[in-house]
Write a protein that holds these residues in place. Structure first.
Motif, PDB file in Angstrom:
ATOM      1  N   ALA A 182       0.865  -1.181   0.000  1.00  0.00           N
ATOM      2  CA  ALA A 182       0.000   0.000   0.000  1.00  0.00           C
ATOM      3  C   ALA A 182       0.902   1.231   0.000  1.00  0.00           C
ATOM      4  CB  ALA A 182      -0.901   0.019   1.231  1.00  0.00           C
ATOM      5  N   ILE A 183       0.572   2.164  -0.864  1.00  0.00           N
ATOM      6  CA  ILE A 183       1.241   3.471  -0.877  1.00  0.00           C
ATOM      7  C   ILE A 183       0.205   4.462  -0.380  1.00  0.00           C
ATOM      8  CG2 ILE A 183       2.361   5.234  -2.269  1.00  0.00           C
ATOM      9  CD1 ILE A 183       2.960   2.998  -4.348  1.00  0.00           C
ATOM     10  N   LEU A 184       0.499   5.086   0.759  1.00  0.00           N
ATOM     11  CA  LEU A 184      -0.482   5.951   1.404  1.00  0.00           C
ATOM     12  C   LEU A 184       0.062   7.350   1.640  1.00  0.00           C
ATOM     13  CD1 LEU A 184      -1.717   3.500   4.201  1.00  0.00           C
ATOM     14  CD2 LEU A 184      -2.731   3.877   1.938  1.00  0.00           C
ATOM     15  N   ASP A 185      -0.735   8.320   1.243  1.00  0.00           N
ATOM     16  CA  ASP A 185      -0.469   9.703   1.615  1.00  0.00           C
ATOM     17  C   ASP A 185      -0.816   9.836   3.095  1.00  0.00           C
ATOM     18  OD1 ASP A 185      -0.064  12.458   1.625  1.00  0.00           O
ATOM     19  OD2 ASP A 185      -1.852  12.919   0.462  1.00  0.00           O
ATOM     20  N   LEU A 186      -0.152  10.732   3.774  1.00  0.00           N
ATOM     21  CA  LEU A 186      -0.447  10.941   5.189  1.00  0.00           C
ATOM     22  C   LEU A 186      -1.719  11.752   5.371  1.00  0.00           C
ATOM     23  CD1 LEU A 186       0.235  10.768   8.186  1.00  0.00           C
ATOM     24  CD2 LEU A 186       1.734  12.739   7.882  1.00  0.00           C
ATOM     25  N   HIS A 187      -1.781  12.908   4.724  1.00  0.00           N
ATOM     26  CA  HIS A 187      -2.912  13.834   4.898  1.00  0.00           C
ATOM     27  C   HIS A 187      -3.910  13.663   3.766  1.00  0.00           C
ATOM     28  CE1 HIS A 187      -0.840  15.847   8.145  1.00  0.00           C
ATOM     29  NE2 HIS A 187       0.240  15.921   7.391  1.00  0.00           N
ATOM     30  N   MET A 188      -5.056  13.074   4.114  1.00  0.00           N
ATOM     31  CA  MET A 188      -6.147  12.892   3.156  1.00  0.00           C
ATOM     32  C   MET A 188      -7.451  13.186   3.880  1.00  0.00           C
ATOM     33  SD  MET A 188      -5.123   9.323   1.248  1.00  0.00           S
ATOM     34  CE  MET A 188      -4.872   8.372   2.764  1.00  0.00           C
ATOM     35  N   PRO A 189      -8.466  13.632   3.139  1.00  0.00           N
ATOM     36  CA  PRO A 189      -9.767  13.845   3.779  1.00  0.00           C
ATOM     37  C   PRO A 189     -10.385  12.507   4.182  1.00  0.00           C
ATOM     38  CG  PRO A 189      -9.911  14.177   1.399  1.00  0.00           C
ATOM     39  CD  PRO A 189      -8.466  13.959   1.727  1.00  0.00           C
ATOM     40  N   SER A 190     -11.327  12.558   5.047  1.00  0.00           N
ATOM     41  CA  SER A 190     -12.091  11.402   5.484  1.00  0.00           C
ATOM     42  C   SER A 190     -11.247  10.447   6.335  1.00  0.00           C
ATOM     43  CB  SER A 190     -12.710  10.692   4.285  1.00  0.00           C
ATOM     44  OG  SER A 190     -13.581   9.699   4.716  1.00  0.00           O
ATOM     45  N   VAL A 191     -10.474   9.561   5.728  1.00  0.00           N
ATOM     46  CA  VAL A 191      -9.614   8.637   6.466  1.00  0.00           C
ATOM     47  C   VAL A 191      -8.173   8.900   6.050  1.00  0.00           C
ATOM     48  CG1 VAL A 191      -9.022   6.211   6.841  1.00  0.00           C
ATOM     49  CG2 VAL A 191     -11.427   6.886   6.676  1.00  0.00           C
TER      50      VAL A 191
END
Length: 125
Positions: free
Chosen positions: A58-67
């Motif tokens: 999984a490649i995940l941004d830290l700051h995202m809306p919702s979750v």
């Protein structure tokens, strides 16, 4: 003879430009397979519930809306204990990066290093 299977990737980032860049770059790497692109963690988790494939990465941004990325990572690790999670963020806050690593992220890449991130993923066994 051992066959190298593709590395199955899920991606969550709220930036359209990073979705575009990822889609175009990932095609250059034979061993990478993009399963899901999502605008935030909630959308990623919803889409994951609709597929029967276990992602490798999984490649995940830290700051995202919702979750956000931290919350999404916690869920992913509980559902897929062997998933490798990579951070993808523009944050330069060392405390935030520490929190990501403490939450199970293996490594954090700045957003201007997407190609380097994909090179690393393409070398996973």
């Amino acid at each position: 003879m051992k066959m190298n299977k593709p590395v199955k990737i899920v991606f969550a980032d709220d930036s359209d430009i990073h979705h575009f860049l990822l889609e175009n770059l990932v095609t250059k790497f034979v061993r990478l397979q993009l399963l899901i692109k999502a605008k935030d963690g909630e959308q990623l988790l919803d889409q994951l519930s609709n597929i029967n494939v276990v992602p490798d990465v999984a490649i995940l941004d830290l700051h995202m809306p919702s979750v956000d990325g931290l919350t999404a990572a916690q869920y992913l690790l509980s559902r897929f204990p062997f998933i490798k999670i990579y951070g993808f963020t523009s944050s330069s806050d060392e405390r935030e990066k520490s929190d990501m690593l403490a939450s199970g992220f293996l490594k954090i890449f700045p957003k201007n290093k997407l190609r380097e991130l994909l090179i690393e993923l393409s070398q996973l066994a």
